[in-house]
Design a protein around this motif. Structure first.
Motif, PDB file in Angstrom:
ATOM      1  N   ASP A 453       4.090  -5.161  -6.367  1.00  0.00           N
ATOM      2  CA  ASP A 453       3.046  -4.809  -5.391  1.00  0.00           C
ATOM      3  C   ASP A 453       3.019  -3.308  -5.135  1.00  0.00           C
ATOM      4  O   ASP A 453       1.933  -2.700  -5.038  1.00  0.00           O
ATOM      5  CB  ASP A 453       3.290  -5.563  -4.078  1.00  0.00           C
ATOM      6  N   GLU A 454       4.185  -2.711  -5.014  1.00  0.00           N
ATOM      7  CA  GLU A 454       4.260  -1.280  -4.739  1.00  0.00           C
ATOM      8  C   GLU A 454       3.671  -0.463  -5.899  1.00  0.00           C
ATOM      9  O   GLU A 454       2.926   0.506  -5.676  1.00  0.00           O
ATOM     10  CB  GLU A 454       5.712  -0.869  -4.501  1.00  0.00           C
ATOM     11  N   ALA A 457      -0.201  -0.930  -6.068  1.00  0.00           N
ATOM     12  CA  ALA A 457      -0.870  -0.190  -4.989  1.00  0.00           C
ATOM     13  C   ALA A 457      -0.896   1.311  -5.263  1.00  0.00           C
ATOM     14  O   ALA A 457      -1.861   2.009  -4.899  1.00  0.00           O
ATOM     15  CB  ALA A 457      -0.155  -0.464  -3.661  1.00  0.00           C
TER      16      ALA A 457
END
Length: 503
Positions: A453-454, A457
């Motif tokens: 996710d990091e 993003a």
């Protein structure tokens, strides 16, 4: 395996092909010599392992060693050859200082083993696909070795060591079915693997316990096929014998040089002399040793001191029943039992130690993964360092432990290579290294999702790019692995990325 294609040498006047037959001299694994009780121990002081028979003292009579006969029969069976119930010893007459009798006891008209055939797997020297070809065995006969002439102790004298005199040899003669330098080396390797598996010769080429004479001739394309149809040797060129070759690499180099030498002579209008030649490994060339004799030059006649050998079929059947698993059988078993490729199986059965090592590594584990690690990582390291398998710093049991950690997802393949390097350096068992350095693979999908996710993003442009070109997903995989220190489970990383990116 691909089809066999002709090995062609380009000459000034067109294409040429090379044809070879080989004579392999394999020292019989026996504690005593062929016709005496003298020791066959290697490395003894000169002239210490010599009986009165070996030294040809007057009135001394040879007595056949039954063990040597048995070893010859075992080898013949391993070559899928005919075992002759009747055979005979002959005297091969010639003079040389290290031949005290003035003749060599051999077998000429009636050898102990007749025709056979083996399949030879070839890895071409200059690339190309592997292939297999059948090579016919013409005969195997027993004979006694000569002594050794020593020329480097005194420039003005020749010394003779008779320790080797009378040692039993098996001469394995092939038909002229070998057609390239790579095939010649592969054939010798195959014979060596068979006799080692049988326990009839230790195959130690450095000690001269297995050496080959290579008969080389060249001919125009199509002539070899005519020879096979008619059996007429006139379709082949004059052969030259390359004597006492005991290195696979030198065998190939010598054949390459000799074939081109003969082609140059023929294209220059000359004729090739039938002769015996030696290979100079330093200069990379062959040089004349002596003219090549024919059988009649040796004046063969039956040895009057030895009765013919008459073997009972029951004894042959008993020996056959005791044969171990041979290379071809082991290869087929490795392919079926372990599901590994024909090529990998061939590498692993090249000698008994390699096969045993692999089977220990693979026992109860992923055999294909084990084969890959043994043939690629372990053998690659040993070859680079010039080490034999017996010198490996990683035991089979230890490597098996590493394979187990990869299989149960404790570590990734990439981390495993780091662990393997540490094992080589002597840090201990794989499990202990993984625990000590905190190398366990991250399989917690929640932790991996957080990293994914990091990265998604932080890289919106790359997200759009991978949606247009899914093949660029590897960039994200690399970033996740980097962020996790290489510990994230690669499969889990791929699965989570594809789900998150809608691929």
């Amino acid at each position: 395996m691909s089809a066999r294609t002709p090995y062609v040498i380009k000459g000034d006047t067109g294409d040429w092909e090379v044809v070879m037959g080989l004579e392999i001299h394999a020292q019989v694994a026996s504690n005593a010599k062929l016709f005496s009780g003298a020791s066959t121990e290697f490395g003894a002081d000169p002239n210490c392992n010599v009986s009165l028979v070996d030294a040809a003292m007057p009135g001394m009579l040879p007595v056949i060693n039954r063990k040597c006969v048995e070893q010859a029969v075992r080898t013949g069976l391993g070559l899928k050859a005919e075992i002759n119930l009747y055979s005979r010893f002959d005297r091969k007459n010639y003079f040389y200082p290290d031949l005290p009798q003035g003749y060599q006891i051999s077998q000429f008209a009636h050898p102990i083993v007749g025709e056979g055939e083996i399949d030879v797997d070839v890895e071409p020297a200059h690339g190309g696909e592997a292939y297999s070809f059948p090579c016919r065995i013409e005969r195997l006969h027993l004979e006694q070795d000569a002594g050794k002439s020593i020329h480097d102790m005194d420039p003005n004298a020749t010394y003779v060591d008779l320790n080797r005199s009378g040692v039993a040899l098996m001469e394995i003669v092939s038909k002229p079915d070998v057609r390239s330098p790579a095939e010649a080396a592969a054939y010798v390797k195959k014979i060596r693997a068979i006799v080692i598996a049988l326990g009839t010769c230790d195959g130690d080429m450095d000690k001269g316990n297995l050496r080959a004479d290579v008969n080389v001739s060249v001919c125009k394309p199509g002539q070899y096929e005519k020879f096979r149809e008619t059996g007429d040797f006139s379709h082949l060129g004059t052969r030259c014998e390359l004597k006492n070759m005991n290195s696979f690499r030198f065998i190939q180099q010598a054949i390459e040089y000799e074939a081109r030498r003969q082609i140059e002579i023929i294209e220059g209008g000359g004729t090739v002399d039938q002769e015996t030649r030696l290979f100079d490994a330093v200069k990379g060339e062959t040089r004349s040793m002596r003219s090549k004799e024919d059988a009649h030059d040796y004046r063969y006649f039956p040895d009057p001191d030895l009765l013919p050998l008459e073997i009972e079929q029951a004894w042959i059947d008993e020996i056959k029943a005791s044969l171990p698993e041979l290379p071809d059988q082991k290869r087929a078993r490795f392919e079926s039992e372990y599901g590994i490729s024909h090529y990998d199986a061939g590498v692993l059965i090249a000698d008994a130690d390699k096969a045993a090592y692999f089977e220990t590594v693979a026992k109860g584990r992923d055999a294909k993964l084990a084969a890959n690690w043994v043939t690629q990582e372990l053998f690659g390291y040993l070859n680079k360092e010039g080490l034999e398998l017996g010198d490996s710093p990683v035991s089979a049991e230890a490597l098996g432990g590493l394979i187990a950690l990869i299989s149960d997802d404790t570590i990734s393949g990439k981390i495993a290579k780091d662990v393997f390097a540490r094992m080589i350096a002597g840090e201990g068992e794989a499990a202990a290294i993984v625990e000590k350095h905190g190398l366990k693979q991250v399989t917690d999908t929640g932790a991996i999702e957080k990293v994914v996710d990091e990265i998604i993003a932080a890289n919106p442009e790359q997200v759009e790019k991978v949606k247009e070109k899914p093949q660029t997903l590897g960039w994200f995989v690399g970033q996740v692995m980097k962020a996790s220190g290489g510990k994230a489970n690669p499969k889990a990383v791929n699965d989570i990325l594809k789900a998150k990116l809608g691929l």
